[in-house]
Enzyme design. Structure first.
Site, short mmCIF file in Angstrom:
data_model
loop_
_atom_site.label_atom_id
_atom_site.label_comp_id
_atom_site.label_asym_id
_atom_site.label_seq_id
_atom_site.Cartn_x
_atom_site.Cartn_y
_atom_site.Cartn_z
CB ALA A 247 -12.97 6.96 -5.49
CG ASP A 248 -14.93 6.82 -11.32
OD1 ASP A 248 -14.95 5.71 -10.75
OD2 ASP A 248 -14.46 6.98 -12.46
CB SER A 249 -20.15 5.98 -9.53
OG SER A 249 -20.05 6.07 -10.93
CG ASP B 109 -12.35 4.58 -9.28
OD1 ASP B 109 -11.93 3.69 -10.06
OD2 ASP B 109 -12.08 5.78 -9.42
CG LEU B 110 -16.90 5.26 -4.68
CD1 LEU B 110 -18.00 6.28 -4.42
CD2 LEU B 110 -15.98 5.14 -3.48
#
Length: 78
Positions: free
Chosen positions: A37-39, A41-42
């Protein structure tokens, strides 16, 4: 809602938001970073969890959410 029910719902939301296959094992210790998960996605995950649980995370809590268990703790504390 107890911790087990909350955990199950969080796992469902994580699977859907991050488009994870059922073969990916998710536990309280599962790190979102380890799931790739990237930023963005978060941010989407936080939004989806807020909608699912009809609540809002405190800004200080968002930075502390790194694992599935952290998300459960933050939801139960809200």
């Amino acid at each position: 809602m107890d911790r087990t029910e909350t955990l199950e719902k969080v796992i469902d939301v994580v699977r859907e938001t991050l488009d994870l296959d059922d073969s990916v094992e998710l536990t309280e210790g599962t790190s979102f970073k380890d799931l790739g998960a990237d930023s963005f996605d978060l941010l989407q995950l936080v939004t989806d969890l807020e909608q699912e649980f009809d609540m809002t995370f405190d800004a200080e809590n968002i930075d502390a959410i790194a694992t599935v268990g952290d998300a459960v703790d933050a939801i139960l504390a809200a």
